[in-house]
Scaffold this active site. Structure first.
Site, short mmCIF file in Angstrom:
data_model
loop_
_atom_site.label_atom_id
_atom_site.label_comp_id
_atom_site.label_asym_id
_atom_site.label_seq_id
_atom_site.Cartn_x
_atom_site.Cartn_y
_atom_site.Cartn_z
CG HIS A 1 -2.11 0.88 1.06
ND1 HIS A 1 -2.08 2.23 1.30
CD2 HIS A 1 -3.36 0.58 0.62
CE1 HIS A 1 -3.28 2.72 1.03
NE2 HIS A 1 -4.07 1.76 0.62
CG ASP B 1 -8.44 -4.76 -2.93
OD1 ASP B 1 -9.66 -4.68 -2.77
OD2 ASP B 1 -7.76 -3.86 -3.47
N1 ACO Z 1 4.12 -7.54 -4.23
C1 ACO Z 1 5.47 -7.50 -4.30
N2 ACO Z 1 6.20 -6.40 -4.03
C2 ACO Z 1 5.52 -5.29 -3.71
C3 ACO Z 1 4.12 -5.26 -3.63
C4 ACO Z 1 3.41 -6.45 -3.91
N3 ACO Z 1 2.08 -6.49 -3.85
N4 ACO Z 1 3.72 -4.02 -3.29
C5 ACO Z 1 4.83 -3.28 -3.17
N5 ACO Z 1 5.93 -4.05 -3.41
C6 ACO Z 1 7.33 -3.62 -3.37
C7 ACO Z 1 7.70 -3.00 -4.69
O1 ACO Z 1 8.27 -3.95 -5.57
C8 ACO Z 1 8.70 -1.93 -4.30
O2 ACO Z 1 9.94 -2.56 -4.11
P1 ACO Z 1 11.30 -1.79 -4.55
O3 ACO Z 1 11.34 -0.57 -3.67
O4 ACO Z 1 12.37 -2.78 -4.29
O5 ACO Z 1 11.13 -1.45 -5.99
C9 ACO Z 1 8.21 -1.49 -2.93
O6 ACO Z 1 7.43 -2.58 -2.40
C10 ACO Z 1 7.31 -0.25 -2.99
O7 ACO Z 1 6.30 -0.50 -3.95
P2 ACO Z 1 5.70 0.59 -4.92
O8 ACO Z 1 5.15 -0.05 -6.14
O9 ACO Z 1 6.67 1.71 -5.11
O10 ACO Z 1 4.51 1.13 -4.02
P3 ACO Z 1 3.34 2.06 -4.51
O11 ACO Z 1 2.95 2.85 -3.32
O12 ACO Z 1 3.67 2.80 -5.75
O13 ACO Z 1 2.17 1.02 -4.91
C11 ACO Z 1 0.45 -0.56 -4.70
C12 ACO Z 1 1.18 0.61 -4.05
C13 ACO Z 1 0.02 -0.19 -6.11
C14 ACO Z 1 -0.81 -0.85 -3.89
C15 ACO Z 1 1.38 -1.79 -4.71
O14 ACO Z 1 1.67 -2.17 -3.39
C16 ACO Z 1 0.79 -2.97 -5.47
O15 ACO Z 1 0.94 -3.06 -6.69
N6 ACO Z 1 0.07 -3.92 -4.77
C17 ACO Z 1 -0.56 -5.01 -5.44
C18 ACO Z 1 -1.93 -4.61 -5.97
C19 ACO Z 1 -2.93 -4.39 -4.87
O16 ACO Z 1 -3.11 -5.21 -3.98
N7 ACO Z 1 -3.63 -3.25 -4.95
C20 ACO Z 1 -4.66 -2.88 -3.99
C21 ACO Z 1 -4.19 -1.78 -3.10
S1 ACO Z 1 -5.41 -1.35 -1.90
C22 ACO Z 1 -6.50 -0.43 -2.78
O17 ACO Z 1 -6.19 0.27 -3.67
C23 ACO Z 1 -7.89 -0.54 -2.41
#
Ligand code: ACO
Length: 466
Positions: free
Chosen positions: A347, A403
């Site tokens: 998140h 989720d």
């Molecule tokens: N699986 C694996 N690694 C992850 C995940 C994940 N679900 N989420 C974050 N990370 C890692 C990233 O790879 C990144 O690593 P790095 O710094 O080595 O590159 C780090 O954690 C930060 O992640 P970002 O993508 O920069 O975080 P951002 O805040 O941009 O994205 C998001 C947040 C889109 C929710 C992301 O965590 C994700 O894609 N999750 C999976 C999809 C999901 O479950 N979405 C629902 C969110 S809740 C909602 O919207 C209602």
């Protein structure tokens, strides 16, 4: 032959518009001359992007507005609506009361609550919108596209609100019959509906539109679900709560008290969540003084993505792909190796366990045992959660989000995976509309900027010389 015709036409057009080209070029000359002493605007200079910036990619860190509606503390894992802790609201309140709280800023007194629920119940019966919806191939549409269509139809109905309903239906049916669009009576809007321009909007008409949207998104969602499974939509039962009615209109069965309570808590938990992508999209559209239906349509579109509200559907697909607890370790190792996103985790704001996932996890445990297939998915989810927390959780503070468990619950309640994002919208519409009303009190159009990293002074080369 047709090519030669086209060429002749474009050359003659070109000749006849030379004067206009000359006018544009002399305007350019004048513009450059008049502003030649101005320094380069700052944003075209080199910035330490993205590192030394208060606002990062994805607008990380940017503040869009002040709000009294809700607060998320990602470090502590806190979620507050209008000052009330989400745990307390889930323990003691109902979705209807929470929707009122978000819209009006305070909990309702008994007579206010009765009036509100009576209105929601009245607005849920949507015979004409449902009939219109059924004239489209809903079962072939993406369900979120169908929901957006439903909101557009609601908007249309709103325009004709002052007209007699029967007249409205007969006009629409006439356009549906054997006529082609060119032959039909024009049905366009008699006036543009820029309701937001009216200062009274937030107090009267606006609140009523919000009530409409909160009530009707549930009916439209249920109708889409019924049509997709080859059934006719059901009329709501006014004696049921919003949560129970939603389940009843989808499944055709009145839920048990436990099912109703679980659905109600799911709706409470999804109602609002700070400046998330869909809320921001809703506000961006509202800030142009478009209207509340277009704004909510934008919210639905943004919610649909798998990084946002579409993730719950993807979680169930992922758990089904893992299929068995025995496959979990290998699946997860491969996922890590291939840098795969684990759906339902991570998140932007939470760097601690999402409080919504805490509540949903225990509700999933309570309800999953009803069905062996779902119980199996729940067991897989528990193992996956452990693995992710001990790896990505430790290093990157990646924890389950809202989720992760919601799909297991919705499946146990008899809802199909492709409908999960719509259930999210049925609840989040309360937060979207509450925040639109709040923002419009001091509206300023959203207009961020981007950092231009492209070239300057490119010389235009005609097509035949490229
Ligand atoms: N699986 C694996 N690694 C992850 C995940 C994940 N679900 N989420 C974050 N990370 C890692 C990233 O790879 C990144 O690593 P790095 O710094 O080595 O590159 C780090 O954690 C930060 O992640 P970002 O993508 O920069 O975080 P951002 O805040 O941009 O994205 C998001 C947040 C889109 C929710 C992301 O965590 C994700 O894609 N999750 C999976 C999809 C999901 O479950 N979405 C629902 C969110 S809740 C909602 O919207 C209602």
């Amino acid at each position: 032959m047709p090519n030669r015709d086209l060429k002749t036409k474009s050359r003659s057009l070109h000749l006849s518009t030379q004067k206009i080209t000359g006018m544009v070029l002399s305007a350019k000359e004048k513009a450059y001359k008049e502003t030649s002493s101005e320094p380069e605007p700052e944003f075209t200079k080199k910035l330490d992007w993205p590192i030394q910036c208060t606002v990062g990619p994805g607008l990380e860190g940017a503040i869009a507005c002040e709000s009294e509606t809700g607060y998320v503390n990602g470090a502590k894992g806190l979620l507050i609506y209008r000052g009330y802790d989400i745990f307390d609201l889930c323990a003691y309140s109902s979705f209807e009361e929470v929707a009122y709280l978000l819209l009006h800023g305070r909990l309702p007194r008994q007579e206010e609550f009765n009036k509100f629920t009576k209105k929601i119940s009245e607005y849920q019966s949507l015979i004409e919108v449902k009939r219109l919806l059924m004239s489209f191939p809903v079962e072939e549409l993406n369900p979120m596209a169908a929901l957006r269509l439903g909101v557009n139809l609601m908007r249309q109905k709103q325009i004709y609100r002052e007209k007699d309903d029967a007249e409205f239906i007969s006009d629409v049916i006439a356009t549906d019959e054997d006529s082609i669009p060119m032959e039909t009576k024009p049905m366009g809007e008699k006036r543009p509906i820029y309701e937001f321009v009216d200062k009274q909007f937030a107090r009267s008409e606006g609140i009523d539109s919000c009530y409409h949207l909160i009530a009707e998104l549930a009916t439209i969602t249920a109708s889409i679900s019924r049509l997709r499974s080859g059934h006719l939509p059901l009329e709501p039962d006014p004696s049921l709560s919003h949560a129970a009615n939603l389940l009843y209109m989808i499944t055709g069965k009145r839920p048990t008290p436990v099912e109703e309570r679980i659905m109600d808590i799911c709706l409470i938990l999804h109602a609002d969540h700070g400046m998330n992508a869909s809320t921001f999209a809703t506000l961006v559209v509202a800030s142009t003084l478009s209207d509340i239906y277009f704004s909510v349509g934008a919210g639905i579109a943004a919610l649909n993505g798998p990084l946002h509200g579409g993730a719950n559907e993807q979680v169930i697909r992922m758990l089904k792909e893992i299929a068995d607890t025995e496959n979990l370790k290998l699946w997860y190792e491969n996922a890590l190796k291939n840098k795969k996103r684990i759906m339902g985790f991570g998140h932007r704001v939470y760097k601690a366990y999402d409080p919504r996932a805490r509540i949903l996890g225990s509700l999933a445990k309570l309800i999953a045992h009803k069905n062996p297939e779902i119980e199996n998915l729940f067991r897989i989810s528990q193992l996956l959660e452990k693995e992710v927390i001990s790896t990505l959780g430790k290093v990157k503070k990646v924890f389950p989000n809202v989720d992760f468990f919601s799909g297991i619950i919705y499946s146990a309640l008899g809802i199909e995976p492709e409908m999960f994002p719509l259930i999210f919208a049925v609840s989040r519409v309360a937060g979207w509309t509450a925040r639109v009303l709040e923002y419009l009190k001091h509206n300023r159009i959203f207009r961020p900027r981007s950092i231009y990293i492209g070239p300057f002074n490119q010389q235009y080369v005609p097509m035949e010389k490229r």
